[in-house]
Design an enzyme around this catalytic site. Structure first.
Site, mmCIF file in Angstrom:
data_model
loop_
_atom_site.group_PDB
_atom_site.id
_atom_site.type_symbol
_atom_site.label_atom_id
_atom_site.label_comp_id
_atom_site.label_asym_id
_atom_site.label_seq_id
_atom_site.Cartn_x
_atom_site.Cartn_y
_atom_site.Cartn_z
ATOM 1 N N GLY A 86 1.335 3.917 4.207
ATOM 2 C CA GLY A 86 2.297 3.094 3.474
ATOM 3 C C GLY A 86 3.360 3.936 2.782
ATOM 4 O O GLY A 86 4.548 3.611 2.828
ATOM 5 N N GLY A 105 -0.640 4.559 0.442
ATOM 6 C CA GLY A 105 -1.384 5.724 0.904
ATOM 7 C C GLY A 105 -0.563 6.503 1.903
ATOM 8 O O GLY A 105 0.671 6.406 1.925
ATOM 9 N N LEU A 106 -1.240 7.274 2.730
ATOM 10 C CA LEU A 106 -0.482 8.089 3.685
ATOM 11 C C LEU A 106 0.388 7.223 4.582
ATOM 12 O O LEU A 106 1.564 7.513 4.788
ATOM 13 C CB LEU A 106 -1.438 8.924 4.534
ATOM 14 N N GLY A 140 0.830 -1.201 0.000
ATOM 15 C CA GLY A 140 0.000 0.000 0.000
ATOM 16 C C GLY A 140 0.862 1.247 0.000
ATOM 17 O O GLY A 140 1.958 1.266 0.566
ATOM 18 N N ARG A 170 -14.288 7.683 14.835
ATOM 19 C CA ARG A 170 -13.139 8.527 14.538
ATOM 20 C C ARG A 170 -13.585 9.976 14.432
ATOM 21 O O ARG A 170 -14.614 10.269 13.835
ATOM 22 C CB ARG A 170 -12.488 8.100 13.227
ATOM 23 N N ARG A 221 -21.612 12.957 13.842
ATOM 24 C CA ARG A 221 -21.879 12.213 12.617
ATOM 25 C C ARG A 221 -22.860 11.063 12.804
ATOM 26 O O ARG A 221 -23.794 10.900 12.035
ATOM 27 C CB ARG A 221 -20.571 11.618 12.085
ATOM 28 N N SER A 239 -18.186 17.767 2.258
ATOM 29 C CA SER A 239 -17.656 18.137 3.563
ATOM 30 C C SER A 239 -18.770 18.394 4.566
ATOM 31 O O SER A 239 -19.787 19.003 4.269
ATOM 32 C CB SER A 239 -16.789 19.379 3.440
ATOM 33 N N HIS A 289 -20.836 8.593 7.320
ATOM 34 C CA HIS A 289 -20.746 10.029 7.158
ATOM 35 C C HIS A 289 -22.104 10.555 6.729
ATOM 36 O O HIS A 289 -22.693 10.058 5.777
ATOM 37 C CB HIS A 289 -19.690 10.349 6.090
#
Lengths: 248, 652, 223
Positions: B59, B56-57, B54, B449, B344, B298, B280
């Protein structure tokens, strides 16, 4: 909606491809273009044919994976990515031509999927700031004037989709490369590598077999993120400056 | 066929314990751990190989940093470029306890907010470390040239996000994830150029190779040629993201998948809290059955938009024709003090409730209005445009409706999974030598989260935590011998993988991989989505083995395995969703409390809030795989709260 | 460094831009000189003579002219060589055309290559016609440029070649001037409008200025 699709089919890089025609019915104008292709593929799979291969991932216009030339336009008639294009941009009964990005630096892998790793190698040549993890100074140590930060961001918005190359009559990658160069070169953090960055990235861009820029402007018209043609001018300026200053 | 009655009869095994977090004051634990960790001599590092799956951020950051340290990194992504990992789609921002606003923020407050926001189902040690590191992340990203938003004085701008009372969220317009990922990707590219990272793009991990009980390599398929290859290393790091795509419709990318973590789970890595999924509330509703994914907008829209549905069931009039007194601004009605800004999960459930009552709007009645008419009246169209212009444009492009004139329609969608592979303080899974970072692990967010915390965790794990802790593992576990593809363990896994793919191709049935994905997704969304019940979950557990059986009888995958074959990729991912879905439902069934993103209808306060049962469930549920369709073993990790004491949330 | 400059597509483009601007500068001067023809044969011939003695006594007779010729020739050659090499590269970079064709670029942009070839051929003809007199229609007389010009534009083909070439030149200058500015990096958002207007203005003035001569001969204003 009923559509007549003409899609580029090519088994792999070694074989020749050709356009193939498909009739597709029951398309909703609310579908995205890729959902329309999904529908086609579902039909193809059930009828035992190989589905049309195409790159796609986030489907929200940011990953840059989708890459179709639709009726001669990279990403189709709207200024957006293919995944954000909707069928309401077409008419019932339309014939739609779908082709892959065409450039010798982007060889076809299969059908509409091309190999864009040339872009990665341009970045590897210098599209970074050398800042090893942990070595960073406090974030506020170097203020960046807002206009510079905004300018850097405008260029950093590039999603690396390659539409600029696909649209360019010369298969040039100047808009991509310039967006990347300018993003880092306008920031103070990018200053120490400013000269080597632009020289190395342009050299790699040439090395990859992209064409030269004739400032036709097709790239900026096709760019889904609105990277301006002026980006290329700025890079030319950087390149000239670097050539003068270069100690190599 | 395995019936649910046996699958649901899980056994409880030995408790699992995080043995790596040091004792002592929470604020000193990370320092202590780093000091205790053994180091690898810099000269020896290049002899160690580390596999990272991976980019992404988590990895990307891990690969770049490990290579900078001198390790030989072998990295994989299924995308055509490491820059396309789905971290790129994160919009909002990244939290950091910099306190640049002098508004009372501190590491301790970020720690406190995160533990509380996670509804007391996360480890204090981990969360505190995350808050500490948050500060360094911003420095690192700025140094890399991430163009964060700035003020006229040239300093970084921040905003408040997700209902917290301090301004600690750093952002780059609505594309923070993209900019942070490009930073990590560029750092990774630098290492690829220097030879520190051997990058394999368009290559997907299909299984884990274990030798003598330790993770030593992976089996991966080159997606272009179809070739199945093996790769070996001293440690394997999974940074493959979450499993939200099990729901079919989610805000995940189309190709995001759970195969890497699920295959690791099958090989012995515990899977923790799979039922903790986040929904979300402000996504664009589906427009029809053709819908392939959902797009998030958003959350900031709720600052000025008012959410409503018609008071009467089945009211099909256009929004403009429904008079004020026939509208139900249900969030403002039920939660007068927080109104449209409730968290949320609460906003999401309320939307589901009104839609279930038959008062939903738009196609299929799966939507509620988010109305800016009042905001436009109050602030003027110009001001609304300045604040939300890009979101309105995005909405208009997707729906062809003008949100300045007709109210937007929104509906909740899955967009993050807090659960994941169980890891200790060192981010090591229950398999020695196998690490999990970012969304792939379960570590820091508990049951829910907070906004702008995913990017923080991914980068904390990748840049700072893993590179420190993996040293310790490599130093303490020098491998005795090299392993190659002739090793029996490797041969066995390769054969299993090839058999699985061959089987998928051989069925030659009449249903597409997508049709099964859609079916399992709808089932999980209905019974293990926003609100869960004992009855519904049992129904799902009944149904899943049947779908699985049908899958293996009717799946159709055209083409061969020796070529670029997207149907095969997809089908193979669906195989894993069909198993993961079962574990999710079981986890949701066993946790008969409500907490964070997990809402059990049986466990709510009189005013409809999630009611935790701390006595009974103050643990992380780490599941051990036994066999496909056979009941797993539950290992509980008891959670203790020394610094942030559990309280019940209240937003009324 | 010179090597990497020349090898780079950006470097070659800069060479084209700079040489192009030199040639545009020359065209402006040339057009202004041409205007002398409207003041009669004596004025024009005297101007032709002056070109040969320009720079005297600092420069030897004809040296000024030869320096200009060398600079121009070098510019033309460099410009053409770069254009040729870049064009070959561009064609190689996009070997396969789209099945669905679409013409979108402005006419001036699309015609740069062929326009350049036409101009190259024109320059050869123009020199053979009015400098060396090799292909001059009717008894070329050295030192009598006025008469020579009238001779050329008294033939139908002389007019056609000249006017077509000048239209091509106009378009070439229109895209070329703006393009050169971008290539050498002097363009910017604020200068964009000025540059475009200058390019259009230059192209128009040069085209009209040059074409006015054959038109004047045809209409008998100059004879």
């Amino acid at each position: 909606m009923k559509l007549n699709l003409r899609v580029w089919r090519q088994k792999n890089a070694e074989t020749d491809g050709a356009m193939a025609s498909y009739e597709l019915d029951g398309i909703s104008p609310d579908m995205s273009f890729l959902e329309m292709l999904d529908t086609l593929n579902e039909e193809l799979i059930v009828s035992g044919e190989e589905p049309v291969a195409f790159d796609h991932d986030c489907r929200e216009g940011i990953c840059g994976a989708c890459s179709l030339v639709i009726n001669g336009d990279a990403h189709g008639p709207e200024r957006t990515t293919t995944c954000q294009l909707h069928m309401r941009s077409f008419q019932d009964g339309d014939t739609i031509d779908i082709e892959p990005w065409r450039a010798s630096a982007f060889p076809v892998i299969k059908d509409l999927v091309v190999d864009r790793t040339a872009f990665d190698r341009v970045i590897q040549a210098g599209g970074f700031i050398t800042a090893p993890t942990g070595a960073a100074p406090e974030a506020h140590a170097t203020p960046v004037p807002k206009p510079d930060a905004d300018l850097a961001f405008e260029h950093a918005e590039c999603i690396g989709c390659g539409a600029c190359v696909a649209a360019c009559p010369n298969g040039a990658a100047m808009l991509f490369t310039s967006a990347k160069v300018n993003h880092l070169n306008v920031l103070p953090q990018g200053a120490p590598e400013r000269e080597t960055r632009v020289l190395d990235m342009v050299a790699q861009m040439d090395e990859e077999g992209f064409g030269g820029c004739t400032l036709a402007g097709e790239c900026a018209t096709a760019c889904p993120k609105g990277i301006p043609l002026m980006s290329i001018t700025s890079m030319n300026k950087e390149w000239l400056r670097a050539t003068r200053k270069s100690k190599r | 066929m395995t019936s649910h009655s046996t699958y649901a009869q899980y056994t409880v095994g030995e408790p699992v314990k995080d043995t790596q977090a040091p004792e002592g004051p929470v604020s000193e634990r990370w320092d202590t751990r780093r000091f205790q960790a053994k180091l690898v001599n810099p000269a020896n590092r290049r002899k160690h190989k580390v596999i990272v799956v991976g980019t992404g951020l988590a990895g990307g950051a891990a690969g770049a940093t490990l290579a900078e340290q001198g390790y030989h990194v072998i990295q994989f992504c299924f995308q055509d470029s490491p820059r396309r990992a789905h971290s790129i789609a994160a919009q909002g921002g990244i939290n950091a306890a910099k306190n640049y606003r002098n508004d009372g923020d501190s590491i301790h407050r970020l720690f406190y907010d995160t533990v509380k926001g996670g509804d007391f189902r996360a480890r204090e040690s981990n969360v505190h470390r995350l808050a500490q590191i948050s500060v360094e992340i911003i420095d690192q990203c700025v140094a890399q040239g991430v163009p964060f938003a700035r003020e006229y004085g040239g300093l970084l701008d921040t905003r408040s996000f997700g209902g917290v009372q301090v301004s600690r969220t750093f952002y780059a317009r609505g594309q923070t994830g993209q900019q942070l990922l490009l930073g990590a990707y560029q750092a990774l590219s630098r290492q690829i150029a220097s030879g520190g990272v051997e990058m394999h793009a368009r290559t997907e991990m299909l299984d884990l190779i274990m030798v003598d009980g330790r993770a030593r390599g992976i089996v991966a398929r080159d997606l272009v040629t179809g070739k199945i290859d093996t790769y070996f290393a001293d440690a394997v790091v999974l940074a493959s993201g979450g499993y939200g795509n099990v729901f079919y419709l989610s805000t995940n990318a189309m190709n995001s998948n759970a195969t890497a973590i699920w295959r690791a789970h099958r090989r012995g890595a515990y899977f923790a809290n799979p039922c903790f999924t986040q929904i979300h509330p402000t996504c664009i509703p589906r427009s029809g059955d053709h819908q392939s994914k959902l797009t998030l907008m958003s959350e900031s829209l709720r600052n000025d938009g008012r959410i409503w549905v018609p008071k009467a069931k089945g009211d099909n009039r256009p929004a403009a024709e429904i008079p004020e007194e026939e509208r139900d601004y249900y969030l403002e009605r039920i939660y007068p003090s927080f109104g449209n800004l409730v968290p949320r999960d609460i906003a999401s459930r309320a939307a589901k409730n009104v839609c279930d009552e038959g008062r939903g709007v738009g196609p299929g009645g799966q939507g509620v209005y988010l109305d800016f008419a009042d905001a436009i009246k109050r602030m003027g169209r110009k001001a609304v445009e300045a604040k939300y212009g890009n979101l309105f444009d995005m909405y208009a492009r997707i729906t062809a409706e003008n949100p300045y004139e007709t109210p937007m329609r929104i509906y909740p969608a899955i967009h993050y999974t807090m659960g994941g592979l169980w890891v200790d303080y060192d981010l090591q899974t229950s398999i020695p030598g196998l690490f999990a970072v970012g969304e792939a692990n379960f570590s820091d967010h508990g049951a829910n989260r907070l906004g702008a915390s995913a990017l923080m965790q991914g980068l904390a794990d990748g840049y700072f935590v893993l590179p420190s802790t993996i040293n310790d593992y490599l130093a303490r576990n020098p491998h005795k011998d090299e392993v190659d593809d002739t090793h029996p363990a490797s041969v066995a896994v390769v054969n299993e993988t090839k058999d699985r793919l061959a089987k998928l191709l051989a069925v030659d049935g009449d249903r597409t991989p997508d049709s099964f994905h859609r079916e399992i997704g709808e089932l999980v969304w209905e019974f293990c989505g926003m609100a869960r019940t004992d009855e519904g979950l049992r129904k799902a557990l009944d149904r899943i083995p049947q779908i699985r059986e049908e899958f293996w009888a009717r799946i159709k995958v055209p083409g061969s395995g020796e070529e670029f074959n997207q149907s095969l990729e997809k089908a193979n991912r669906v195989v894993d969703y069909l198993e993961l879905a079962e574990l999710m439902c079981l986890d949701a069934l066993h946790r008969s409390e409500s907490c964070g993103g997990h809402f059990r209808e049986e466990s709510q306060t009189p005013d409809g809030e999630a009611a935790r049962k701390d006595e009974e469930f103050s643990y992380a549920a780490a599941w051990e795989f036994t066999e496909t369709g056979a009941s797993p073993v539950l290992h509980k990790e008891q959670l203790t709260f020394e610094y942030v004491h559990p309280t019940q949330r209240s937003y009324a | 460094m010179a090597r990497s400059f020349w090898d780079s597509t950006v470097g070659k483009k800069i060479v084209m831009g700079v040489t192009g601007l030199i040639m545009i500068g020359y065209l402006v001067v040339h057009m202004m000189g041409n205007a002398k023809i409207f003041f009669g044969a004596d004025d024009f011939n005297e101007y032709g003579h002056w070109l040969r003695v320009v720079g005297e006594p600092f420069l030897h007779r004809m040296w000024g002219l030869w320096i200009a010729r060398v600079v121009l020739l070098t510019s033309v050659i460099l410009h053409a060589v770069c254009a040729y090499q870049l064009s070959r590269r561009d064609i190689k970079a996009r070997p396969q055309k789209y099945v669905h064709k679409k013409a979108r670029m402005s006419y001036a942009t699309r015609t740069m290559r062929w326009g350049g070839v036409i101009l190259g051929l024109f320059i050869v003809w123009h020199i053979l016609d009015l400098t060396t007199g090799t292909v001059h229609p009717d008894g070329f007389e050295d030192g009598k440029p006025y008469q020579n010009v009238v001779d050329t534009f008294s033939t139908w083909y002389g007019n056609v070649i000249y006017i077509v070439a000048m239209l091509a030149m106009g378009m070439h200058v229109r895209h070329g001037f703006w393009s050169a500015a971008q290539t050498i990096g002097v363009g910017s958002r604020t200068r964009e409008r000025v540059l475009k207007a200058t390019a259009n203005g230059l192209a128009l003035i040069l085209t009209v200025g040059f074409i006015s001569v054959p038109v004047a001969v045809m209409t008998g204003v100059v004879s």
